[in-house]
Motif scaffolding. Structure first.
Motif, PDB file in Angstrom:
ATOM      1  N   THR A  92      27.932 -13.802  21.725  1.00  0.00           N
ATOM      2  CA  THR A  92      26.514 -13.436  21.679  1.00  0.00           C
ATOM      3  C   THR A  92      26.268 -12.352  22.707  1.00  0.00           C
ATOM      4  O   THR A  92      27.087 -12.134  23.601  1.00  0.00           O
ATOM      5  CB  THR A  92      25.619 -14.643  22.013  1.00  0.00           C
ATOM      6  OG1 THR A  92      25.929 -15.049  23.352  1.00  0.00           O
ATOM      7  CG2 THR A  92      25.863 -15.792  21.057  1.00  0.00           C
ATOM      8  N   GLN A  93      25.126 -11.686  22.576  1.00  0.00           N
ATOM      9  CA  GLN A  93      24.781 -10.611  23.504  1.00  0.00           C
ATOM     10  C   GLN A  93      24.732 -11.150  24.937  1.00  0.00           C
ATOM     11  O   GLN A  93      25.218 -10.504  25.863  1.00  0.00           O
ATOM     12  CB  GLN A  93      23.420 -10.021  23.100  1.00  0.00           C
ATOM     13  CG  GLN A  93      23.148  -8.649  23.711  1.00  0.00           C
ATOM     14  CD  GLN A  93      24.260  -7.640  23.385  1.00  0.00           C
ATOM     15  OE1 GLN A  93      24.761  -7.595  22.266  1.00  0.00           O
ATOM     16  NE2 GLN A  93      24.658  -6.861  24.381  1.00  0.00           N
ATOM     17  N   ALA A  94      24.167 -12.361  25.083  1.00  0.00           N
ATOM     18  CA  ALA A  94      24.044 -12.945  26.422  1.00  0.00           C
ATOM     19  C   ALA A  94      25.423 -13.195  27.021  1.00  0.00           C
ATOM     20  O   ALA A  94      25.652 -12.940  28.215  1.00  0.00           O
ATOM     21  CB  ALA A  94      23.255 -14.253  26.343  1.00  0.00           C
ATOM     22  N   GLU A  95      26.347 -13.658  26.194  1.00  0.00           N
ATOM     23  CA  GLU A  95      27.708 -13.913  26.677  1.00  0.00           C
ATOM     24  C   GLU A  95      28.377 -12.613  27.115  1.00  0.00           C
ATOM     25  O   GLU A  95      29.072 -12.558  28.123  1.00  0.00           O
ATOM     26  CB  GLU A  95      28.533 -14.581  25.581  1.00  0.00           C
ATOM     27  CG  GLU A  95      28.320 -16.074  25.495  1.00  0.00           C
ATOM     28  CD  GLU A  95      29.086 -16.677  24.324  1.00  0.00           C
ATOM     29  OE1 GLU A  95      29.660 -17.749  24.495  1.00  0.00           O
ATOM     30  OE2 GLU A  95      29.122 -16.046  23.249  1.00  0.00           O
ATOM     31  N   ILE A  96      28.175 -11.553  26.297  1.00  0.00           N
ATOM     32  CA  ILE A  96      28.782 -10.266  26.639  1.00  0.00           C
ATOM     33  C   ILE A  96      28.246  -9.775  27.974  1.00  0.00           C
ATOM     34  O   ILE A  96      28.999  -9.319  28.837  1.00  0.00           O
ATOM     35  CB  ILE A  96      28.514  -9.241  25.521  1.00  0.00           C
ATOM     36  CG1 ILE A  96      29.284  -9.644  24.259  1.00  0.00           C
ATOM     37  CG2 ILE A  96      28.917  -7.831  25.961  1.00  0.00           C
ATOM     38  CD1 ILE A  96      29.034  -8.765  23.057  1.00  0.00           C
ATOM     39  N   GLU A  97      26.911  -9.918  28.167  1.00  0.00           N
ATOM     40  CA  GLU A  97      26.316  -9.483  29.432  1.00  0.00           C
ATOM     41  C   GLU A  97      26.913 -10.276  30.596  1.00  0.00           C
ATOM     42  O   GLU A  97      27.234  -9.731  31.641  1.00  0.00           O
ATOM     43  CB  GLU A  97      24.791  -9.675  29.403  1.00  0.00           C
ATOM     44  CG  GLU A  97      24.061  -8.718  28.460  1.00  0.00           C
ATOM     45  CD  GLU A  97      24.396  -7.257  28.719  1.00  0.00           C
ATOM     46  OE1 GLU A  97      24.509  -6.872  29.903  1.00  0.00           O
ATOM     47  OE2 GLU A  97      24.585  -6.509  27.733  1.00  0.00           O
ATOM     48  N   ALA A  98      27.061 -11.582  30.370  1.00  0.00           N
ATOM     49  CA  ALA A  98      27.608 -12.447  31.415  1.00  0.00           C
ATOM     50  C   ALA A  98      29.054 -12.058  31.721  1.00  0.00           C
ATOM     51  O   ALA A  98      29.469 -12.015  32.890  1.00  0.00           O
ATOM     52  CB  ALA A  98      27.524 -13.908  30.990  1.00  0.00           C
ATOM     53  N   ALA A  99      29.809 -11.723  30.653  1.00  0.00           N
ATOM     54  CA  ALA A  99      31.208 -11.321  30.842  1.00  0.00           C
ATOM     55  C   ALA A  99      31.277 -10.013  31.628  1.00  0.00           C
ATOM     56  O   ALA A  99      32.114  -9.839  32.510  1.00  0.00           O
ATOM     57  CB  ALA A  99      31.897 -11.163  29.489  1.00  0.00           C
ATOM     58  N   LYS A 100      30.352  -9.080  31.279  1.00  0.00           N
ATOM     59  CA  LYS A 100      30.301  -7.814  32.017  1.00  0.00           C
ATOM     60  C   LYS A 100      30.083  -8.083  33.501  1.00  0.00           C
ATOM     61  O   LYS A 100      30.744  -7.491  34.354  1.00  0.00           O
ATOM     62  CB  LYS A 100      29.134  -6.956  31.501  1.00  0.00           C
ATOM     63  CG  LYS A 100      29.487  -6.048  30.356  1.00  0.00           C
ATOM     64  CD  LYS A 100      28.307  -5.117  30.089  1.00  0.00           C
ATOM     65  CE  LYS A 100      28.479  -4.359  28.799  1.00  0.00           C
ATOM     66  NZ  LYS A 100      27.251  -3.635  28.438  1.00  0.00           N
ATOM     67  N   ALA A 101      29.140  -8.983  33.796  1.00  0.00           N
ATOM     68  CA  ALA A 101      28.840  -9.287  35.190  1.00  0.00           C
ATOM     69  C   ALA A 101      30.057  -9.919  35.866  1.00  0.00           C
ATOM     70  O   ALA A 101      30.391  -9.606  37.002  1.00  0.00           O
ATOM     71  CB  ALA A 101      27.643 -10.220  35.275  1.00  0.00           C
ATOM     72  N   PHE A 102      30.775 -10.765  35.108  1.00  0.00           N
ATOM     73  CA  PHE A 102      31.946 -11.450  35.659  1.00  0.00           C
ATOM     74  C   PHE A 102      33.013 -10.444  36.070  1.00  0.00           C
ATOM     75  O   PHE A 102      33.631 -10.556  37.130  1.00  0.00           O
ATOM     76  CB  PHE A 102      32.511 -12.416  34.611  1.00  0.00           C
ATOM     77  CG  PHE A 102      33.774 -13.126  35.070  1.00  0.00           C
ATOM     78  CD1 PHE A 102      33.713 -14.175  35.977  1.00  0.00           C
ATOM     79  CD2 PHE A 102      35.016 -12.728  34.598  1.00  0.00           C
ATOM     80  CE1 PHE A 102      34.860 -14.818  36.399  1.00  0.00           C
ATOM     81  CE2 PHE A 102      36.172 -13.368  35.017  1.00  0.00           C
ATOM     82  CZ  PHE A 102      36.081 -14.420  35.921  1.00  0.00           C
ATOM     83  N   TYR A 103      33.224  -9.423  35.233  1.00  0.00           N
ATOM     84  CA  TYR A 103      34.249  -8.423  35.537  1.00  0.00           C
ATOM     85  C   TYR A 103      33.686  -7.258  36.359  1.00  0.00           C
ATOM     86  O   TYR A 103      34.384  -6.258  36.584  1.00  0.00           O
ATOM     87  CB  TYR A 103      34.871  -7.886  34.243  1.00  0.00           C
ATOM     88  CG  TYR A 103      35.816  -8.863  33.586  1.00  0.00           C
ATOM     89  CD1 TYR A 103      37.063  -9.118  34.142  1.00  0.00           C
ATOM     90  CD2 TYR A 103      35.460  -9.540  32.430  1.00  0.00           C
ATOM     91  CE1 TYR A 103      37.930 -10.024  33.552  1.00  0.00           C
ATOM     92  CE2 TYR A 103      36.324 -10.445  31.832  1.00  0.00           C
ATOM     93  CZ  TYR A 103      37.553 -10.684  32.400  1.00  0.00           C
ATOM     94  OH  TYR A 103      38.410 -11.576  31.818  1.00  0.00           O
ATOM     95  N   GLY A 104      32.430  -7.357  36.745  1.00  0.00           N
ATOM     96  CA  GLY A 104      31.841  -6.288  37.547  1.00  0.00           C
ATOM     97  C   GLY A 104      31.581  -5.020  36.761  1.00  0.00           C
ATOM     98  O   GLY A 104      31.491  -3.931  37.317  1.00  0.00           O
ATOM     99  N   LEU A 105      31.472  -5.148  35.436  1.00  0.00           N
ATOM    100  CA  LEU A 105      31.319  -3.955  34.603  1.00  0.00           C
ATOM    101  C   LEU A 105      29.852  -3.670  34.287  1.00  0.00           C
ATOM    102  O   LEU A 105      29.534  -2.836  33.450  1.00  0.00           O
ATOM    103  CB  LEU A 105      32.110  -4.124  33.302  1.00  0.00           C
ATOM    104  CG  LEU A 105      33.628  -4.187  33.504  1.00  0.00           C
ATOM    105  CD1 LEU A 105      34.315  -4.638  32.238  1.00  0.00           C
ATOM    106  CD2 LEU A 105      34.153  -2.833  33.927  1.00  0.00           C
ATOM    107  N   ASP A 106      28.917  -4.402  34.956  1.00  0.00           N
ATOM    108  CA  ASP A 106      27.494  -4.173  34.701  1.00  0.00           C
ATOM    109  C   ASP A 106      26.899  -3.215  35.724  1.00  0.00           C
ATOM    110  O   ASP A 106      25.784  -2.768  35.598  1.00  0.00           O
ATOM    111  CB  ASP A 106      26.741  -5.504  34.719  1.00  0.00           C
ATOM    112  CG  ASP A 106      26.964  -6.263  36.023  1.00  0.00           C
ATOM    113  OD1 ASP A 106      27.961  -5.956  36.712  1.00  0.00           O
ATOM    114  OD2 ASP A 106      26.163  -7.155  36.353  1.00  0.00           O
TER     115      ASP A 106
END
Lengths: 328, 298
Positions: A53-67
């Motif tokens: 989901t979009q929320a998961e992708i955003e969370a994953a981005k934050a996890f890898y520091g890609l946000d």
């Protein structure tokens, strides 16, 4: 005072090069879009769960520091590099530095051996050719270098394997060590035995170029006034060449050392892959094929550090050979 | 009639290029190199007419796969049933395309940059050469492979043009340095002084007056560069980063590498084709260097 100052300045010059390498790599990696899609694609290949989901992708981005903003990401990756943290493999999750350090010794042993071998053939042969310019001997050496530069070294490697490993059965075709008991009862002898074919190919691929540089350098030097002066003093040809000319003729090899090193490191990716040599070059090709990007970027960074280090060493050697450089 | 013609020629004399061409012709090895290059260019251009079969056609149904050379299949058939000879001929197209385009791109970056740096000097020169120094000791091959994987394979779905552009881009520093050195050497000549006095602009002096003097050097270096780039391309496709739908020597060498002992024709001929091409370019470059630089008497 001169030398220390000089070395310090060379180290300072190496930093922009290093930053340029990391920056180009960063740009290439982000040109695809946000690398998160690569990571997720990777993971999607393994999991059969529900779509992201979009929320998961955003969370994953934050996890890898890609946000974070892109310049901040670069800054973080740069500070991480200086702290010796290159991230973790997409696949095994192992620390990238550990993975690379496992493979580094094999590469360095092969590189060093082929460098030493190639220089110890190229320098005397280059001098010999230059001293016999226009004669058949020189022509033969020049022809050899032309063929050597044109001959595809990876194809040469395959032919060597076929001939020496396949037909004659003298050397093993791949690997660094025998499975089970080491041949000749000694691990070192076993490794040397495995190294002969890849070493031959790597030496061959760098020899022709080094020889050309050496011959050209010698040809230029023997026309110089101080060589003529040395000759007119009645010194033997041997003394003139080895004591007066060689010192100066060798400088082009030292100055092109950094460039030579860089090109050989590139060639090792191919040679190591063919010979199944467990070094960094083969690791690079295999991780690039499987898109294990943290390992890939780690290898490029560490290779850049090695080349810069080698270059620095060459610069220092150069200033020892020719003290005028440090004073400039 | 012939009398008059020769008379006329004698009066006209030979241009610099004419003289160089005469020196080049006398060099047998160089002429052989040029013939080699010419034959490969010929094969690449007329591939559809020379190639006996469609290179993609598979001969499995006819019972042919891994069959040794015969009169129908001059270089044999490979393990996926394709005619090797046809693939070698079409492979010349790919090799020459990448060799020429990548070298053209290098020239496009390096010649203006090197000429400007050499002529203007000062800060700009300092900066450009620092950058070139930095680039020269790059682990370029690894960065090229990485860029090809990302751009050519992932973003553009296997693009040969992208490979050519990437290889060309990373080649600029050596060429820029050469051009810069030559321009610096020429810029204090009397003819430049003369052009300045006549009010020629800086750009005019660089591109109209100085560059022609650099062209011989550029030509020679470009020939060597083409050979080097073709070799690099084939090593890259050999490692499996090329376009699998394009006929390519590196892919052929890779495909046949395990069978080199038994079905040697699968990769042997591709290797010979590559060697032939690079040798041709290098021999020509060597002859050109001698012919265009009479001071460097051999």
């Amino acid at each position: 005072m001169g030398l220390r100052h000089y070395v310090l300045r060379r180290i300072l010059f190496a930093i922009p090069t290093f930053i340029a390498v990391t920056l180009i790599m960063f740009i290439v990696m982000h040109a695809v879009g946000n690398p998160i899609s690569m990571i997720l694609n990777r993971e999607l290949g393994f999991s059969t769960g529900p779509a992201w989901t979009q929320a998961e992708i955003e969370a994953a981005k934050a996890f890898y520091g890609l946000d974070k903003p892109i310049w901040e990401q670069y800054f973080i990756s740069l500070t991480n590099i200086f702290r010796g943290d290159f991230g973790r493999s997409f696949y095994s999750g192992r620390n990238v530095v550990d993975i690379i350090m496992d493979k580094l010794p094999a590469t360095i042993v092969l590189q060093l051996a082929s460098q030493i071998l190639s220089l110890s053939i190229a320098i005397p042969a280059g001098i010999y050719a230059a001293m016999h310019q226009y004669k058949k001997r020189d022509f033969a050496i020049v022809t050899f270098t032309l063929f050597g530069i044109s001959f595809p070294y990876f194809w040469f490697a395959l032919l060597m394997i076929v001939f020496f490993a396949g037909i004659l059965g003298w050397f093993p075709a791949v690997g660094i060590i025998s499975i089970g008991e080491p041949i000749f009862g000694s691990t070192i002898l076993d490794i040397i035995w495995h190294m002969i074919l890849p070493l031959g190919v790597m030496t061959f691929s760098s020899l022709a170029l080094t020889l050309r540089v050496m011959r050209q350098g010698m040809l230029e030097v023997i026309k110089e006034d101080y060589v003529i002066a040395a000759r007119s003093l009645g010194l033997t040809e041997r003394t003139v060449i080895l004591k007066h000319a060689l010192r100066n003729a060798i400088t082009p090899i030292i100055t092109s050392f950094g460039w030579l090193l860089a090109s050989i490191v590139g060639g090792s990716a191919v040679t190591e892959t063919i010979f199944g040599w467990p070094g960094m070059g083969r690791l690079f090709v295999s991780t690039l094929s499987s898109m294990d990007f943290p390992v890939v970027t780690g290898i490029v960074t560490i290779t850049a550090i090695l080349i810069l280090g080698g270059n620095l060493l060459a610069d220092i050697l150069y200033s020892v050979f020719d003290p005028r450089i440090a004073l400039e | 009639m012939t009398e008059v013609n020769t008379q006329e020629q004698r009066q006209k004399g030979l241009s610099q290029w004419g003289l160089a061409w005469r020196r080049f012709k006398r060099n047998k090895v160089a002429v052989i190199g040029m013939v080699m290059v010419g034959s490969i260019v010929f094969l690449a251009i007329f591939a559809p007419f020379i190639s006996p079969y469609d290179p993609d056609r598979r001969w499995f149904v006819e019972g042919l796969a891994r069959t040794p050379p015969s009169s129908e299949h001059l270089f044999g058939v490979d393990k996926i049933g394709r005619d090797v000879f046809s693939n070698i001929i079409y492979g010349a197209r790919n090799a020459l395309f990448v060799g020429l385009v990548s070298t053209a791109i290098t020239l496009l970056i390096a010649v203006p940059l090197g000429a400007l740096a050499g002529y203007i000097g000062g800060r700009f020169d300092e900066l450009a050469m620092r950058l070139a120094d930095a680039f020269i000791i790059f682990p370029s091959y690894l960065l090229i492979l990485l860029s090809i994987k990302v751009f050519s394979v992932l973003v553009m779905g296997f693009s040969v043009s992208a490979i050519a552009v990437i290889i060309g881009f990373f080649g600029w520093p050596g060429m820029a340095r050469l051009v810069r050195g030559q321009v610096r050497m020429l810029k204090n000549s009397d003819f430049v002084e003369g052009a300045k006095c006549l009010g020629a602009s800086r750009m005019r002096i660089i591109f109209i007056h100085l560059l022609p003097g650099v062209i011989p050097l550029i030509m020679t270096t470009a020939m060597t560069a083409i050979a080097g780039r073709i070799m690099m391309l084939v090593s890259i496709t050999f490692l499996g980063f090329g376009d699998p739908t394009v006929q390519d020597w590196g892919a052929m060498i890779n495909l046949g590498r395990e069978g080199l002992l038994t079905s040697w024709w699968e990769s042997l001929f591709a290797g010979i084709a590559l060697f032939y091409t690079t040798l041709g370019f290098n021999l020509t470059a060597d002859g050109m260097a001698d012919a265009l630089n009479p001071r460097l008497v051999r």
